[in-house]
Structure formats: C-alpha cells, structure tokens
Design an enzyme around this catalytic site. Structure first.
Site, PDB file in Angstrom:
ATOM      1  N   TYR A  98       0.837  -1.195   0.000  1.00  0.00           N
ATOM      2  CA  TYR A  98       0.000   0.000   0.000  1.00  0.00           C
ATOM      3  C   TYR A  98       0.877   1.252   0.000  1.00  0.00           C
ATOM      4  O   TYR A  98       0.561   2.235  -0.670  1.00  0.00           O
ATOM      5  CB  TYR A  98      -0.943   0.005   1.213  1.00  0.00           C
ATOM      6  CG  TYR A  98      -2.000  -1.071   1.126  1.00  0.00           C
ATOM      7  CD1 TYR A  98      -3.142  -0.889   0.367  1.00  0.00           C
ATOM      8  CD2 TYR A  98      -1.848  -2.280   1.786  1.00  0.00           C
ATOM      9  CE1 TYR A  98      -4.113  -1.876   0.261  1.00  0.00           C
ATOM     10  CE2 TYR A  98      -2.799  -3.276   1.697  1.00  0.00           C
ATOM     11  CZ  TYR A  98      -3.933  -3.074   0.936  1.00  0.00           C
ATOM     12  OH  TYR A  98      -4.880  -4.056   0.830  1.00  0.00           O
ATOM     13  N   ASN A 121     -12.253   0.205  -4.837  1.00  0.00           N
ATOM     14  CA  ASN A 121     -12.103  -0.067  -6.263  1.00  0.00           C
ATOM     15  C   ASN A 121     -13.379  -0.742  -6.773  1.00  0.00           C
ATOM     16  O   ASN A 121     -13.725  -1.828  -6.318  1.00  0.00           O
ATOM     17  CB  ASN A 121     -10.891  -0.985  -6.472  1.00  0.00           C
ATOM     18  CG  ASN A 121     -10.824  -1.572  -7.860  1.00  0.00           C
ATOM     19  OD1 ASN A 121     -11.339  -1.013  -8.827  1.00  0.00           O
ATOM     20  ND2 ASN A 121     -10.193  -2.730  -7.975  1.00  0.00           N
ATOM     21  N   CYS A 129      -6.880  -5.115  -7.582  1.00  0.00           N
ATOM     22  CA  CYS A 129      -6.549  -4.667  -6.224  1.00  0.00           C
ATOM     23  C   CYS A 129      -6.103  -5.818  -5.332  1.00  0.00           C
ATOM     24  O   CYS A 129      -5.491  -5.592  -4.284  1.00  0.00           O
ATOM     25  CB  CYS A 129      -7.695  -3.885  -5.605  1.00  0.00           C
ATOM     26  SG  CYS A 129      -9.267  -4.730  -5.622  1.00  0.00           S
ATOM     27  N   HIS A 130      -6.338  -7.052  -5.767  1.00  0.00           N
ATOM     28  CA  HIS A 130      -5.830  -8.203  -4.998  1.00  0.00           C
ATOM     29  C   HIS A 130      -4.307  -8.252  -5.027  1.00  0.00           C
ATOM     30  O   HIS A 130      -3.697  -8.940  -4.214  1.00  0.00           O
ATOM     31  CB  HIS A 130      -6.428  -9.518  -5.533  1.00  0.00           C
ATOM     32  CG  HIS A 130      -6.128  -9.797  -6.961  1.00  0.00           C
ATOM     33  ND1 HIS A 130      -6.878  -9.261  -7.992  1.00  0.00           N
ATOM     34  CD2 HIS A 130      -5.148 -10.530  -7.542  1.00  0.00           C
ATOM     35  CE1 HIS A 130      -6.385  -9.675  -9.150  1.00  0.00           C
ATOM     36  NE2 HIS A 130      -5.321 -10.443  -8.903  1.00  0.00           N
ATOM     37  N   GLU A 156      -2.358 -16.498 -10.047  1.00  0.00           N
ATOM     38  CA  GLU A 156      -1.355 -15.775 -10.805  1.00  0.00           C
ATOM     39  C   GLU A 156       0.043 -16.336 -10.575  1.00  0.00           C
ATOM     40  O   GLU A 156       0.853 -16.399 -11.507  1.00  0.00           O
ATOM     41  CB  GLU A 156      -1.413 -14.286 -10.465  1.00  0.00           C
ATOM     42  CG  GLU A 156      -2.688 -13.649 -10.965  1.00  0.00           C
ATOM     43  CD  GLU A 156      -2.767 -12.167 -10.703  1.00  0.00           C
ATOM     44  OE1 GLU A 156      -1.839 -11.589 -10.106  1.00  0.00           O
ATOM     45  OE2 GLU A 156      -3.777 -11.560 -11.130  1.00  0.00           O
TER      46      GLU A 156
END
Length: 164
Positions: A98, A121, A129-130, A156
């Site tokens: 962040y 978001n 945003c993950h 991912e």
C-alpha cells in the site's frame, strides 16, 4: 441508466454494472462495498460489455487470460482515480505494498488513504486490487474477502495461460 448482469464465477456469485457502453463496476455478491442491485437498474443479459466482462472473468479464473480488454468508467475522487490507475498497472503475478502504491500514485505519505481507495475499487479483479498487500507482504484487506485474495494471487503465481 445502469444495466447489470449476474453471473457465476469460480470464486462465487458476481455481478457487473455498465452505463453508456462502459463497465462501471464488477462485484462479488455480498462483498464489502458492493452496492445492492437497485430496483431502478435494468437486468441486461444480452448487453455486449457485460457479457464480455463475464466471459473474460471466467477465462481469467480458468487461467486462460491474464489481462482484461474492457472499457471502464469508474466514479471516484481524483485521489481514488490516481490510485486505481496505478493498481491497473501492476503486472499479473506481481504485488506492491500500500505504501508503494501511494508513492506510485504521487502521494508518498498516504498509504492508509491508498488502502481505503483500494478497498473502494469498483472493478474487482479487472483492476487487480488483490495485487496490493501489506508492507511485509501480508494479505490484508480485500473487499471480496481474504480467501478470495489468496486464491487470486495463487492463480497468478501458478502462471496464467494466454494473454488476451
């Protein structure tokens, strides 16, 4: 007029909203900050943008896509917009803190505010945003729940298939 489409995903029920040919939101049903489907909205099961969104999300969650090609129209403050733009630039398989997100957005002392903007978001998964984590790499905050965040990051990390 807001149009919407509900659809099933590997992470649970979702819905997307659109106006004037652009996606205004993608939400997990019951997720934190997800709006309630308004009686004034029009259910649009044949809307091109909403259908493309649902198809691309299904492809992403199946590991067949790592990027989205959708017209987005998010409503937010200039600060939120700056944070969301930077979130959209985080590559698949990468994470940022962040604090780093705030710095990239041009507000190096606003890590908490960047966290709040991240939580608001409106384009879950599509604006990834993950991929934003705590300063030590910890999984903190996700409007769809930390279990979903962990699953998205694991997807991912395992490597996605063909890019769109």
């Amino acid at each position: 007029m807001t149009r919407y489409l509900r659809f099933a995903s590997a992470l649970g029920p979702m819905f997307a909203t659109a106006r004037e040919g652009a996606l205004t939101g993608v939400y997990f049903e019951g997720g934190r900050h997800a709006p309630s489907i308004d009686a004034e909205w029009i259910e649009a099961p044949h809307d091109e943008v909403l259908l493309r969104c649902a198809v691309q999300l299904v492809e992403y969650l199946a590991g067949r896509r790592d990027r989205f090609d959708l017209p987005l129209a998010a409503t937010g403050t200039p600060f939120q917009q700056a944070v969301w733009r930077e979130i959209a630039r985080i590559p698949p398989g990468s994470t940022v803190s962040y604090a780093e997100l705030a710095r990239r957005a041009g507000f190096p002392r606003a890590a908490r505010a960047a966290g709040a903007a991240t939580g608001r978001n409106p384009h879950s998964i599509v604006v990834p945003c993950h991929r934003v984590v705590g300063s030590a790499g910890s999984l903190t905050g996700y409007a769809g729940g930390l279990q979903r965040k962990a699953r998205l990051l694991a997807l991912e990390a395992a490597g996605l298939g063909a890019a769109a």
